[in-house]
Scaffold this motif. Sequence first.
Motif, PDB file in Angstrom:
ATOM      1  N   THR A 170       0.835  -1.206   0.000  1.00  0.00           N
ATOM      2  CA  THR A 170       0.000   0.000   0.000  1.00  0.00           C
ATOM      3  C   THR A 170       0.867   1.252   0.000  1.00  0.00           C
ATOM      4  N   VAL A 171       1.902   1.279   0.811  1.00  0.00           N
ATOM      5  CA  VAL A 171       2.813   2.428   0.818  1.00  0.00           C
ATOM      6  C   VAL A 171       3.477   2.573  -0.545  1.00  0.00           C
ATOM      7  N   GLY A 172       3.829   1.416  -1.172  1.00  0.00           N
ATOM      8  CA  GLY A 172       4.388   1.473  -2.527  1.00  0.00           C
ATOM      9  C   GLY A 172       3.377   2.038  -3.517  1.00  0.00           C
ATOM     10  N   GLY A 173       2.096   1.652  -3.351  1.00  0.00           N
ATOM     11  CA  GLY A 173       1.057   2.185  -4.230  1.00  0.00           C
ATOM     12  C   GLY A 173       0.872   3.681  -4.067  1.00  0.00           C
ATOM     13  N   LEU A 174       0.940   4.183  -2.839  1.00  0.00           N
ATOM     14  CA  LEU A 174       0.836   5.629  -2.604  1.00  0.00           C
ATOM     15  C   LEU A 174       1.981   6.372  -3.279  1.00  0.00           C
ATOM     16  N   VAL A 183       4.800  10.674   1.561  1.00  0.00           N
ATOM     17  CA  VAL A 183       5.378  11.520   2.598  1.00  0.00           C
ATOM     18  C   VAL A 183       4.297  11.947   3.592  1.00  0.00           C
ATOM     19  N   ALA A 184       3.110  12.267   3.081  1.00  0.00           N
ATOM     20  CA  ALA A 184       2.025  12.723   3.954  1.00  0.00           C
ATOM     21  C   ALA A 184       1.621  11.643   4.947  1.00  0.00           C
ATOM     22  N   ALA A 276      -2.887  10.580   9.851  1.00  0.00           N
ATOM     23  CA  ALA A 276      -2.528  10.100   8.518  1.00  0.00           C
ATOM     24  C   ALA A 276      -3.584  10.461   7.483  1.00  0.00           C
ATOM     25  N   LEU A 277      -4.856  10.207   7.780  1.00  0.00           N
ATOM     26  CA  LEU A 277      -5.916  10.507   6.821  1.00  0.00           C
ATOM     27  C   LEU A 277      -6.030  12.001   6.585  1.00  0.00           C
ATOM     28  N   GLY A 278      -5.926  12.792   7.644  1.00  0.00           N
ATOM     29  CA  GLY A 278      -5.985  14.248   7.478  1.00  0.00           C
ATOM     30  C   GLY A 278      -4.859  14.757   6.603  1.00  0.00           C
ATOM     31  N   ALA A 279      -3.636  14.239   6.809  1.00  0.00           N
ATOM     32  CA  ALA A 279      -2.491  14.706   6.026  1.00  0.00           C
ATOM     33  C   ALA A 279      -2.653  14.360   4.553  1.00  0.00           C
ATOM     34  N   VAL A 280      -3.157  13.145   4.223  1.00  0.00           N
ATOM     35  CA  VAL A 280      -3.321  12.754   2.823  1.00  0.00           C
ATOM     36  C   VAL A 280      -4.444  13.555   2.160  1.00  0.00           C
ATOM     37  N   LEU A 281      -5.512  13.837   2.884  1.00  0.00           N
ATOM     38  CA  LEU A 281      -6.593  14.647   2.319  1.00  0.00           C
ATOM     39  C   LEU A 281      -6.114  16.059   2.007  1.00  0.00           C
ATOM     40  N   VAL A 282      -5.345  16.622   2.907  1.00  0.00           N
ATOM     41  CA  VAL A 282      -4.800  17.965   2.658  1.00  0.00           C
ATOM     42  C   VAL A 282      -3.862  17.939   1.463  1.00  0.00           C
ATOM     43  N   ALA A 301      -5.716   7.586  -3.336  1.00  0.00           N
ATOM     44  CA  ALA A 301      -4.795   7.783  -2.217  1.00  0.00           C
ATOM     45  C   ALA A 301      -5.542   7.781  -0.885  1.00  0.00           C
ATOM     46  N   ALA A 302      -6.683   8.486  -0.836  1.00  0.00           N
ATOM     47  CA  ALA A 302      -7.459   8.534   0.405  1.00  0.00           C
ATOM     48  C   ALA A 302      -7.975   7.148   0.791  1.00  0.00           C
TER      49      ALA A 302
END
Length: 610
Positions: A170-174, A183-184, A276-282, A301-302
């Motif tokens: 999953t991290v690789g997919g992001l 990074v987020a 984590a979710l907040g950072a990726v949404l931003v 990504a979300a």
Amino acid sequence: MSAATATPARTAPGATTLPVADPAATRRYAWQVLRAHRGGVAAAAVVLLAGAFAGLVPVWLVGRMVDAVASDAAPSRLWWSAAALVVALVGATALAAVARLLVARTFEHALADLRERTVHAALHAPAAHVDGAGTGDLVARVSGDVDVLRTTVSRVLPAVCGAGATILLTVGGLAGLDWRFAVAVLAAVPLQVWGVRTFGRRAGPVFRAERAAAAERTSRVLEAVAAADTIRALGTAETHVHGVEEVSHRAIDRTVAGMRVSLVLTHRLHAAELVALGAVLVAGYGLVGAGAVTVGAATTAALLVHRLFDPVGILLSQVDDLQRAQAALARVVGVLSVPAPAGADAGGAGAEGAGSPAGHATTVPDDRAAATVDVRGVSFAYDPDRPVLHDVDLRVEAGEVVALVGASGAGKSTLARLVTGTVTPTAGTVLVEGEPAGGPRASAAVAAVTQEVHVFAGTLADDLRLARPDADDARLRAALALVGADWVDDLPEGLRTAVGAGGLPLAPDRAQQVALARLALTDARVVVLDEATAEAGSDAARTLDAAARRVLAGRTALVVVHRLDQAARADRIVLLDAGRVVAAGTHDELLAGCEPYARLWSAWHRGRTS
């Protein structure tokens, strides 16, 4: 496996717990398990990665569908994506199930091997170790701690391995969508590391204390149940109930302490998910606004981050189960570290009539000759501060029957155990036909029967064949006839009758006859009987006495007795007092020339006639 570094913990004067392996030894054992089952581990890893990759496909397809809707693509594109999504979900589910099966099967085999090693080590551990710790600690390790490991292998380990593979991909997919998404999501890592490190520092001691408290509770309960008749006779039931209650509350307190530590970890993991979710949404909002990624990519990504919640939660929240398993494994590996007496693997002295199985190269031929026993300058102590035997010298000639008599605590049973090789002298030597007791040759020549015999689960024939696997039914019946067990013909299915746990219960005198019949089937040249026919004054005792005399014919025997009529029939009597030999001779010689023995005989005779 190399010996584990382990230290017994003192629990009370004269008592120790069984050793607990240190973390390094526990890790070495776990690594050896992985290497021994590397084929299964590799197959499980491949399927886990395939299942994790298949699990990413539906999320990626959802992102494509979002982009298709946003670009007014043809409906067929949505239908094809939806169909592919269903196929991917089914495939991911199937692969996850196969991976779970492979992980469980691989490690269940490893666990079965561990259980066998543990039981083997427990059966061959020096009696001083087991007696000092108490049977409760050993039972807790062989049953409770192994059950903790079984739960980990069947439920926790597959989930943790699957979660680890999912997180990796999953991290690789992001990162594949945009490196800034990866990074987020790392913004949550400090919270996760903080939570896990804090948990790691607190959990180990807490869970070890929890397992130790459970072992103490088991020991107290077993002790109370085993001594129920004595407790009732002494009127100390309330004291023992209070003792069990005390250790039970202590075990509950340890369990609650473990739950508190686990809850702290759970709260910190939830906070990390929010970050984590907040950072990726931003990040997604900014990247879509800048035209760096599509709305579908930001949606993917979300969803990927949201999808991370479960595997990360599984991985980190299961740390407490893994810590419990590590504590349990350390206790089990500790049992493996107890050094077995020399020659234990070659077939140690058998309890309850079980000697070396006949038909093997290490057994004595049927035309056996009785062996000599030499006890030279032997001293022994279970606790260094409380010696049991002091500088004992004794020679038992081939074919001689020697009775050990003395007050309770004189050291009779300990001397008998030294001859069987189940304990090792603190000083001096014990030789059977010139070989050290407990060694492979001596162990093949010695068998023992105690007062507390065990009837093994299975048919009566199976029970008897533990002593001689190649014996046919005629030989089994001859052994039973030798000990007067004519009741076998009254059993529902004769030799095929199931006895022991789950079968027909045998009365104590019949169980003793089975033990003596097992002994008759062996080629043991030296026999140790420790209160093996102790039912004073009963018809059963007379039957057992006669059976024992027939079984001992032609063998060297050391007999621990409380009933002096048994001693009177022996070739020689050895009187022990406070761990020392104070007199030896025939019954008539001791009666005429040994005042302590004469007093014992007079007191015993008056007790019979009163």
